[in-house]
Design an enzyme around this catalytic site. Structure first.
Site, mmCIF file in Angstrom:
data_model
loop_
_atom_site.group_PDB
_atom_site.id
_atom_site.type_symbol
_atom_site.label_atom_id
_atom_site.label_comp_id
_atom_site.label_asym_id
_atom_site.label_seq_id
_atom_site.Cartn_x
_atom_site.Cartn_y
_atom_site.Cartn_z
ATOM 1 N N CYS A 111 1.038 -1.125 15.846
ATOM 2 C CA CYS A 111 1.027 -0.881 14.404
ATOM 3 C C CYS A 111 0.240 -1.973 13.691
ATOM 4 O O CYS A 111 0.498 -3.163 13.876
ATOM 5 C CB CYS A 111 2.462 -0.840 13.881
ATOM 6 N N GLU A 118 0.821 -1.202 0.000
ATOM 7 C CA GLU A 118 0.000 0.000 0.000
ATOM 8 C C GLU A 118 0.860 1.259 0.000
ATOM 9 O O GLU A 118 1.942 1.297 0.592
ATOM 10 C CB GLU A 118 -0.961 -0.012 1.191
ATOM 11 N N SER A 175 11.874 6.647 7.812
ATOM 12 C CA SER A 175 11.462 6.341 9.182
ATOM 13 C C SER A 175 11.926 4.944 9.555
ATOM 14 O O SER A 175 11.640 3.977 8.857
ATOM 15 C CB SER A 175 9.936 6.439 9.309
ATOM 16 N N CYS A 219 5.648 -4.362 15.840
ATOM 17 C CA CYS A 219 5.363 -3.301 16.809
ATOM 18 C C CYS A 219 3.897 -3.421 17.210
ATOM 19 O O CYS A 219 3.011 -3.486 16.357
ATOM 20 C CB CYS A 219 5.657 -1.936 16.213
ATOM 21 N N ASN A 222 -4.139 5.919 15.910
ATOM 22 C CA ASN A 222 -5.255 5.621 15.010
ATOM 23 C C ASN A 222 -5.751 4.220 15.307
ATOM 24 O O ASN A 222 -5.100 3.227 14.960
ATOM 25 C CB ASN A 222 -4.792 5.734 13.547
ATOM 26 N N CYS A 282 -1.202 6.563 9.840
ATOM 27 C CA CYS A 282 0.052 5.974 10.299
ATOM 28 C C CYS A 282 -0.184 4.680 11.061
ATOM 29 O O CYS A 282 -1.000 4.619 11.974
ATOM 30 C CB CYS A 282 0.782 6.973 11.194
ATOM 31 N N SER A 299 10.972 5.987 14.995
ATOM 32 C CA SER A 299 9.766 5.531 15.697
ATOM 33 C C SER A 299 10.158 5.268 17.147
ATOM 34 O O SER A 299 10.607 4.186 17.501
ATOM 35 C CB SER A 299 9.233 4.245 15.041
ATOM 36 N N GLU A 328 10.215 -2.167 7.411
ATOM 37 C CA GLU A 328 11.329 -1.457 8.025
ATOM 38 C C GLU A 328 12.357 -1.174 6.940
ATOM 39 O O GLU A 328 13.044 -2.083 6.456
ATOM 40 C CB GLU A 328 11.937 -2.304 9.145
ATOM 41 N N CYS A 353 5.885 -6.883 7.419
ATOM 42 C CA CYS A 353 6.928 -6.318 8.273
ATOM 43 C C CYS A 353 7.368 -7.380 9.255
ATOM 44 O O CYS A 353 6.582 -8.247 9.652
ATOM 45 C CB CYS A 353 6.410 -5.087 9.017
ATOM 46 N N CYS A 381 3.558 8.536 1.007
ATOM 47 C CA CYS A 381 4.065 7.559 1.971
ATOM 48 C C CYS A 381 4.210 6.224 1.258
ATOM 49 O O CYS A 381 3.227 5.667 0.767
ATOM 50 C CB CYS A 381 3.104 7.446 3.146
#
Length: 391
Positions: free
Chosen positions: A141, A114, A225, A138, A324, A367, A247, A194, A134, A127
């Site tokens: 996330c 995405e 990031s 986290c 979020n 995010c 982060s 990452e 990933c 973005c």
């Protein structure tokens, strides 16, 4: 060549499948010239051909060799027979009420990633993702609830920028004056994955994006990031030189171990040690510390005071990110007055502390929420909550 090792999987470089022509997208200038020479272009012509093809691909956004009109017909036919021009394809495109666009893109092998475009007054931020899934898990996330499938190639990373420029009709048109308006003025590597676990491909893609004769985005318009892959931070300064965002999200190792598990490998003190050198090595003005606001977890006045003390001496700003919430999330967004009180402590200590406005919430584009709608097998709230407890 040894493949890079993430925390729990070996990620192998993707090879072009048998029978598929090599893709010119994603090759750096030296790689493009070598590919042309290896395919039969005379050495004396290769530099000129590289420059011509580069401009067609990245300045004009052309995907058809036949349209490269300053090349001879014979050479265009040779390119058509020998190479391909492939970018990801759009599976779905969603537009939020606030103008945010989220693209679900299909890449080689049928995988999906995405990409999100966020228009704001005076700028437009894209973005982009660096991995399918990933490996960092986290706990706050949404992308972290997916397993890592593979690294994206440089072509698939820069291809996200190209597809978004297609959709926004941002390419210059041959024969017309150069477009000065930049709808995509900034690129942030804050999507799925990452970036520093896919360093070489990210570096090559960003060199293409920054090249002055193509997409031509300044390194100061690119922000990478990372969750804190310490061994790659100095390399990022030296080989990419873009802005850096961390982060961070916690002020003690106990809490950060839970929120950002890679902290167990490189703790806060080790990470901050690497960050202190980054502005000097990369000639960057400052580092951005991203801090997601989680109710009752990391949002106390004591956390704010510890944060200020920890980053003292590092040129920095702190982006406060209201959490979020997503289906099954084990956390809640901090109350607004708590976020403002936290920001006030940081501001009074001399640091910029903007509170990020949530964007694209109606299409889960915000995010930490990048996860394909076609991805099945979501974990239950109980499963996720169990994984975020200490122990």
């Amino acid at each position: 060549m040894t493949a890079p090792i993430t925390q729990d999987v070996l990620t192998l470089p993707r090879q072009t499948p048998a029978g598929m022509k090599p893709n010119l997208i994603g090759l750096t200038r030296p790689q493009l010239r070598k590919a042309l020479i290896d395919a039969g272009t005379p050495d004396k012509q290769a530099k000129m051909r590289e420059g011509q093809i580069w401009q067609w691909l990245y300045h004009w956004g052309v995907r058809d060799f036949a349209a490269m009109t300053n090349l001879s017909k014979d050479y265009r036919a040779f390119l058509e027979q020998t190479f391909d021009i492939r970018v990801p394809s759009i599976v779905t495109r969603q537009v939020s009420a606030d103008g945010t666009r989220k693209y679900l893109l299909r890449i080689d092998g049928g995988h999906e990633v995405e990409t999100v475009y966020i228009p704001e007054e005076g700028r437009g931020t894209l973005c982009i993702s660096s991995q399918v899934g990933c490996t960092l898990t986290c706990s706050f996330c949404h992308t972290g609830t997916q397993k890592l499938v593979r690294n994206l190639t440089a072509a698939e990373i820069v291809g996200q920028v190209m597809v978004a420029r297609d959709d926004l009709a941002e390419w210059s048109v041959p024969g017309q004056p150069k477009r000065e308006e930049r709808l995509i003025s900034n690129v942030v590597l804050m999507g799925m994955g990452e970036p520093l676990y896919n360093f070489d491909n990210v570096r090559d893609a960003m060199q293409i994006v920054m090249d002055g004769e193509g997409i031509s985005l300044s390194r100061r318009r690119i922000t990478l990031s990372t969750s804190g892959i310490v061994p790659e931070i100095a390399r990022t300064a030296e080989e990419i030189g873009c802005l850096l965002a961390i982060s961070f999200h916690a002020t003690t190792d106990a809490v950060r171990d839970r929120l950002v598990p890679v902290n167990k490998k490189w703790n806060i003190d080790t990470l901050l040690g690497a960050l202190r050198d980054y502005p000097r090595l990369s000639n960057s003005e400052r580092i951005t510390f991203e801090y997601v606001m989680l109710k009752g977890v990391n949002d106390s006045d004591e956390d704010a005071k510890r944060l200020v003390k920890l980053i003292r001496g590092i040129p920095a700003k702190i982006n406060l990110i209201p959490f979020n919430e997503w289906p099954g999330a084990p956390y809640q967004r901090s109350d607004w007055d708590r976020i403002e009180a936290f920001a006030d402590i940081i501001f009074k200590a001399g640091y910029a502390s903007p509170i990020r406005t949530p964007r694209g919430e109606d299409i889960m584009a915000a995010c930490g929420q990048l996860k394909s709608a076609t991805e099945r097998g979501r974990k239950t709230a109980a499963q996720i909550a169990a994984e975020t407890t200490d122990g």
